[in-house]
Design an enzyme around this catalytic site. Sequence first.
Site, mmCIF file in Angstrom:
data_model
loop_
_atom_site.group_PDB
_atom_site.id
_atom_site.type_symbol
_atom_site.label_atom_id
_atom_site.label_comp_id
_atom_site.label_asym_id
_atom_site.label_seq_id
_atom_site.Cartn_x
_atom_site.Cartn_y
_atom_site.Cartn_z
ATOM 1 N N SER A 100 61.045 24.288 67.248
ATOM 2 C CA SER A 100 60.944 25.573 66.553
ATOM 3 C C SER A 100 61.971 26.541 67.118
ATOM 4 O O SER A 100 62.201 26.579 68.338
ATOM 5 C CB SER A 100 59.550 26.182 66.748
ATOM 6 O OG SER A 100 58.573 25.390 66.103
ATOM 7 N N SER A 101 62.572 27.345 66.233
ATOM 8 C CA SER A 101 63.500 28.386 66.647
ATOM 9 C C SER A 101 64.649 27.785 67.459
ATOM 10 O O SER A 101 65.365 26.930 66.950
ATOM 11 C CB SER A 101 62.717 29.467 67.402
ATOM 12 O OG SER A 101 63.512 30.609 67.592
ATOM 13 N N SER A 102 64.811 28.177 68.725
ATOM 14 C CA SER A 102 65.860 27.572 69.549
ATOM 15 C C SER A 102 65.718 26.044 69.554
ATOM 16 O O SER A 102 66.714 25.312 69.576
ATOM 17 C CB SER A 102 65.760 28.114 70.975
ATOM 18 O OG SER A 102 66.749 27.553 71.795
ATOM 19 N N TYR A 124 61.809 23.860 62.540
ATOM 20 C CA TYR A 124 61.347 25.118 61.970
ATOM 21 C C TYR A 124 62.202 26.295 62.459
ATOM 22 O O TYR A 124 62.373 26.482 63.667
ATOM 23 C CB TYR A 124 59.891 25.369 62.405
ATOM 24 C CG TYR A 124 58.943 24.262 61.977
ATOM 25 C CD1 TYR A 124 58.229 24.361 60.788
ATOM 26 C CD2 TYR A 124 58.782 23.107 62.749
ATOM 27 C CE1 TYR A 124 57.368 23.352 60.384
ATOM 28 C CE2 TYR A 124 57.917 22.086 62.351
ATOM 29 C CZ TYR A 124 57.224 22.221 61.166
ATOM 30 O OH TYR A 124 56.374 21.215 60.773
ATOM 31 N N HIS A 241 59.253 34.567 61.366
ATOM 32 C CA HIS A 241 59.980 33.640 62.226
ATOM 33 C C HIS A 241 59.123 32.459 62.688
ATOM 34 O O HIS A 241 59.630 31.375 62.927
ATOM 35 C CB HIS A 241 60.548 34.390 63.437
ATOM 36 C CG HIS A 241 61.414 33.527 64.292
ATOM 37 N ND1 HIS A 241 62.515 32.845 63.794
ATOM 38 C CD2 HIS A 241 61.345 33.192 65.611
ATOM 39 C CE1 HIS A 241 63.078 32.152 64.770
ATOM 40 N NE2 HIS A 241 62.391 32.345 65.868
#
Length: 257
Positions: A100-102, A124, A241
């Site tokens: 997720s994210s990074s 994601y 986010h």
Amino acid sequence: MQIYVPETLASNPPIVLALHGCFGSGEDYFAQAGYDSYAESLGALLIFPTSQKDFNCWDVASAAALSHGNQADNEVLVNMVNYAIETYSADPSRVFVTGSSSGCMMTNILCATYPEVFSAATCYSGVAAGCFAGSPGSSPITSNRSCANGEVQKTGDEWAAQVHAMYPGYSGNYPSLKTWHGTADSLVFYQNLKEQIKLWSTVFGVEFSNNETSTPEIDYTTMVFGDGKQFEAVSAVGVGHTVPIHQESDFEWFGLL
Ligand SMILES: *[C@@H]1O[C@H](CO)[C@@H](O)[C@H](O)[C@H]1NC(C)=O
Ligand SMILES: *[C@@H]1O[C@H](CO)[C@@H](O)[C@H](O)[C@H]1NC(C)=O
């Protein structure tokens, strides 16, 4: 690195490498991901590494990280996979990555720089592999924000050329990828889903096929490319986010369910 070994490990088990976001840890992401019941029923290994630098983000910006075999975070993560393959006689043809994210940014980079290691990936709220090239860091604090703000825009051919330059000479398959993004993401802008779409549809050579609306649930649309086996992009209307992890969809995409 933390590894989750289920009570009954399958022989030649599959491996899922799961990558947290900035400010996160392997332990936190283990709790957030909710993959353990799947690991138990499948006898699968889960690897939850922790980044300890740059606000616990993965390095997705340095030249070393955007290449194959230069001892950056991407290679360190692959070494963890190789350790697990050796230690648990895991199946090298069933190694998967998600995040997720990074962790989704790094998933994109692992797909680009170590495509032979992974057979499938999901992620994601990330960005296209190489989007942070030239940024001074990989975190919301140390990066210059152009990529996260959706200002780094390229054609599919430009993205694909960048990906191929990360691993010159590689001509094998790329891991099939299903990538998710919320339309209301104000940290990593939605434009970054569009950039991933241009990149991966070009690398795979697949055209947009159709939208599956209300899939996997209301307000989500699954955009199918080609026959839907190599690349899908999921758009979540009104989601920010933190796109909730869809465990069942992930394990289905890995071909484990
Ligand atoms: C900011 O980062 C982007 C990559 O995300 C890079 O293309 C650009 O050159 C950087 N700009 C400056 C001024 O450092
Ligand atoms: C659905 O399909 C069209 C192409 O006809 C595309 O432009 C659009 O952005 C797609 N995705 C969503 C989430 O509606």
